[in-house]
Design a protein around this motif. Structure first.
Motif, PDB file in Angstrom:
ATOM      1  N   ALA A 141       0.867  -1.248   0.026  1.00 22.03           N
ATOM      2  CA  ALA A 141      -0.134  -0.118   0.022  1.00 22.03           C
ATOM      3  C   ALA A 141       0.830   1.130  -0.047  1.00 22.03           C
ATOM      4  O   ALA A 141       0.493   2.202  -0.743  1.00 22.03           O
ATOM      5  CB  ALA A 141      -0.917  -0.113   1.166  1.00 22.03           C
ATOM      6  N   LEU A 142       2.057   1.327   0.580  1.00 25.25           N
ATOM      7  CA  LEU A 142       2.791   2.522   0.836  1.00 25.25           C
ATOM      8  C   LEU A 142       3.225   2.729  -0.799  1.00 25.25           C
ATOM      9  O   LEU A 142       3.708   3.939  -0.955  1.00 25.25           O
ATOM     10  CB  LEU A 142       3.872   2.014   1.580  1.00 25.25           C
ATOM     11  N   ARG A 143       3.798   1.550  -1.149  1.00 23.21           N
ATOM     12  CA  ARG A 143       4.421   1.790  -2.712  1.00 23.21           C
ATOM     13  C   ARG A 143       3.273   2.525  -3.713  1.00 23.21           C
ATOM     14  O   ARG A 143       3.741   3.184  -4.662  1.00 23.21           O
ATOM     15  CB  ARG A 143       4.877   0.314  -3.089  1.00 23.21           C
ATOM     16  N   ALA A 144       1.978   2.037  -3.459  1.00 29.51           N
ATOM     17  CA  ALA A 144       1.013   2.626  -4.267  1.00 29.51           C
ATOM     18  C   ALA A 144       0.837   4.052  -3.830  1.00 29.51           C
ATOM     19  O   ALA A 144       0.396   4.624  -4.746  1.00 29.51           O
ATOM     20  CB  ALA A 144      -0.493   1.831  -3.892  1.00 29.51           C
ATOM     21  N   LEU A 145       1.028   4.444  -2.571  1.00 28.78           N
ATOM     22  CA  LEU A 145       0.732   5.866  -2.293  1.00 28.78           C
ATOM     23  C   LEU A 145       1.904   6.541  -2.881  1.00 28.78           C
ATOM     24  O   LEU A 145       1.713   7.701  -3.393  1.00 28.78           O
ATOM     25  CB  LEU A 145       1.124   5.980  -0.726  1.00 28.78           C
ATOM     26  N   ASP A 146       3.257   6.114  -3.019  1.00 26.72           N
ATOM     27  CA  ASP A 146       4.362   7.078  -3.603  1.00 26.72           C
ATOM     28  C   ASP A 146       5.350   5.960  -4.019  1.00 26.72           C
ATOM     29  O   ASP A 146       6.156   5.463  -3.456  1.00 26.72           O
ATOM     30  CB  ASP A 146       4.914   7.789  -2.800  1.00 26.72           C
ATOM     31  N   PRO A 147       5.147   5.458  -5.413  1.00 26.36           N
ATOM     32  CA  PRO A 147       6.052   4.534  -5.703  1.00 26.36           C
ATOM     33  C   PRO A 147       7.508   4.843  -5.821  1.00 26.36           C
ATOM     34  O   PRO A 147       8.549   4.065  -5.976  1.00 26.36           O
ATOM     35  CB  PRO A 147       5.904   4.404  -7.326  1.00 26.36           C
ATOM     36  N   ASP A 148       7.769   6.374  -5.744  1.00 28.92           N
ATOM     37  CA  ASP A 148       9.221   6.827  -5.763  1.00 28.92           C
ATOM     38  C   ASP A 148       9.827   6.845  -4.213  1.00 28.92           C
ATOM     39  O   ASP A 148      10.931   7.343  -4.263  1.00 28.92           O
ATOM     40  CB  ASP A 148       9.300   8.284  -6.290  1.00 28.92           C
ATOM     41  N   THR A 149       9.138   6.606  -3.265  1.00 25.14           N
ATOM     42  CA  THR A 149       9.625   6.707  -1.926  1.00 25.14           C
ATOM     43  C   THR A 149      10.930   5.590  -1.919  1.00 25.14           C
ATOM     44  O   THR A 149      10.765   4.251  -2.436  1.00 25.14           O
ATOM     45  CB  THR A 149       8.659   5.996  -0.904  1.00 25.14           C
ATOM     46  N   PRO A 150      11.983   5.821  -1.348  1.00 27.94           N
ATOM     47  CA  PRO A 150      13.164   5.033  -1.343  1.00 27.94           C
ATOM     48  C   PRO A 150      12.796   4.016  -0.355  1.00 27.94           C
ATOM     49  O   PRO A 150      12.065   3.865   0.705  1.00 27.94           O
ATOM     50  CB  PRO A 150      14.058   6.119  -0.606  1.00 27.94           C
ATOM     51  N   PRO A 151      13.363   2.782  -0.868  1.00 23.71           N
ATOM     52  CA  PRO A 151      13.174   1.277  -0.007  1.00 23.71           C
ATOM     53  C   PRO A 151      13.526   1.654   1.655  1.00 23.71           C
ATOM     54  O   PRO A 151      12.660   1.161   2.317  1.00 23.71           O
ATOM     55  CB  PRO A 151      14.216   0.559  -0.622  1.00 23.71           C
ATOM     56  N   ALA A 152      14.546   2.231   1.812  1.00 27.51           N
ATOM     57  CA  ALA A 152      14.605   2.310   3.383  1.00 27.51           C
ATOM     58  C   ALA A 152      13.310   3.234   4.068  1.00 27.51           C
ATOM     59  O   ALA A 152      13.314   2.635   5.182  1.00 27.51           O
ATOM     60  CB  ALA A 152      16.053   2.960   3.617  1.00 27.51           C
ATOM     61  N   VAL A 153      12.937   4.190   3.300  1.00 31.34           N
ATOM     62  CA  VAL A 153      11.790   4.871   3.968  1.00 31.34           C
ATOM     63  C   VAL A 153      10.632   4.170   4.159  1.00 31.34           C
ATOM     64  O   VAL A 153       9.791   4.110   4.943  1.00 31.34           O
ATOM     65  CB  VAL A 153      11.644   6.156   3.152  1.00 31.34           C
ATOM     66  N   VAL A 154      10.458   3.231   3.070  1.00 32.53           N
ATOM     67  CA  VAL A 154       9.192   2.384   2.963  1.00 32.53           C
ATOM     68  C   VAL A 154       9.328   1.264   4.142  1.00 32.53           C
ATOM     69  O   VAL A 154       8.101   1.258   4.926  1.00 32.53           O
ATOM     70  CB  VAL A 154       9.090   2.010   1.659  1.00 32.53           C
ATOM     71  N   GLU A 155      10.554   0.939   4.365  1.00 31.72           N
ATOM     72  CA  GLU A 155      10.795  -0.019   5.400  1.00 31.72           C
ATOM     73  C   GLU A 155      10.556   0.490   6.782  1.00 31.72           C
ATOM     74  O   GLU A 155       9.757  -0.018   7.787  1.00 31.72           O
ATOM     75  CB  GLU A 155      12.212  -0.749   5.453  1.00 31.72           C
ATOM     76  N   HIS A 156      10.937   1.820   6.785  1.00 32.98           N
ATOM     77  CA  HIS A 156      10.683   2.464   8.217  1.00 32.98           C
ATOM     78  C   HIS A 156       9.047   2.707   8.477  1.00 32.98           C
ATOM     79  O   HIS A 156       8.561   2.435   9.683  1.00 32.98           O
ATOM     80  CB  HIS A 156      11.479   3.942   8.141  1.00 32.98           C
ATOM     81  N   ARG A 157       8.490   3.103   7.330  1.00 35.22           N
ATOM     82  CA  ARG A 157       7.076   3.654   7.600  1.00 35.22           C
ATOM     83  C   ARG A 157       6.522   2.288   7.720  1.00 35.22           C
ATOM     84  O   ARG A 157       5.096   2.199   8.641  1.00 35.22           O
ATOM     85  CB  ARG A 157       6.668   4.302   6.211  1.00 35.22           C
ATOM     86  N   THR A 158       6.636   1.221   7.117  1.00 35.35           N
ATOM     87  CA  THR A 158       5.994   0.111   7.190  1.00 35.35           C
ATOM     88  C   THR A 158       5.750  -0.598   8.631  1.00 35.35           C
ATOM     89  O   THR A 158       5.012  -1.071   9.276  1.00 35.35           O
ATOM     90  CB  THR A 158       6.774  -1.180   6.208  1.00 35.35           C
TER      91      THR A 158
END
Length: 197
Positions: A141-158
């Protein structure tokens, strides 16, 4: 000649699931299960081999009928950018409908994590698999929110969102309003991230 089973297995599992969900594995006795299901011990043991066998069937039923339908909003394709917000709003709405004097059952899996899973490797594995499944759905869902978010940021937010889910579900057993507030905090955080996407 073996006797023919004369009950609906899915119905028995559902009744047992709700009892385990309310009381926990350790506080649920075989006589409790007999009372709720209307079956005697030998019928339960013939069908499920043991109380633990019935609990394991109840856990699988919980995953299939409760958890995965809730997570579908995060993983169905195409996944809308607001999927995470919709998930947490639905969670907050569900928690808000619980009676204040008896807040709720929380989550069958997380309840066991606070109990016997601490000394039961099989259940610990099931609970951690649920955490991974929830995290994977939130990551999607976070990737759908913003596909350009860096992987480390997605991991932190998850990790943050997973923690808020766990907190809301555990708190729902003792404090409905705080559980709702935690779920709404996730909505607000996602709205903030959406605003910067």
């Amino acid at each position: 000649m073996p006797r023919t089973q004369e009950f609906d297995t899915a119905e028995v599992i559902g009744l047992a699931r709700d009892l385990f969900w309310d009381r926990g594995y350790e506080a649920t006795s075989v006589p409790d299960l007999e009372r709720v299901t209307g079956l005697n011990r030998s019928s339960l043991y013939n069908a499920f081999t043991s109380k633990r066998g019935l609990f394991d069937a109840a856990v699988q039923d919980y995953l299939d009928r409760v958890i995965r339908p809730r997570l579908r909003i995060l993983t169905d394709e195409p996944t809308p950018p607001d999927a995470g917000m919709r998930y947490y709003r639905a969670l907050a709405d569900t928690l808000a409908t619980l009676p204040e004097e008896y807040p709720g059952r929380g989550c069958l899996l997380l309840n066991s994590a606070a109990g016997f899973a601490a000394h039961d490797e099989t259940q610990r594995t099931v609970v951690d698999a649920y955490r991974r499944e929830l995290s994977a759905a939130l990551t999607h869902a976070l990737r759908a929110l913003d596909p350009d978010t860096p992987p480390a940021v997605v991991e932190h937010r998850t990790r943050l969102l997973t923690s808020l889910s766990v907190s809301a579900l555990l708190l729902s057993r003792v404090n409905r309003d705080e559980a709702v507030a935690v779920a709404n905090t996730a909505v607000e955080q996602l709205e903030e991230w959406h605003g910067t996407a």
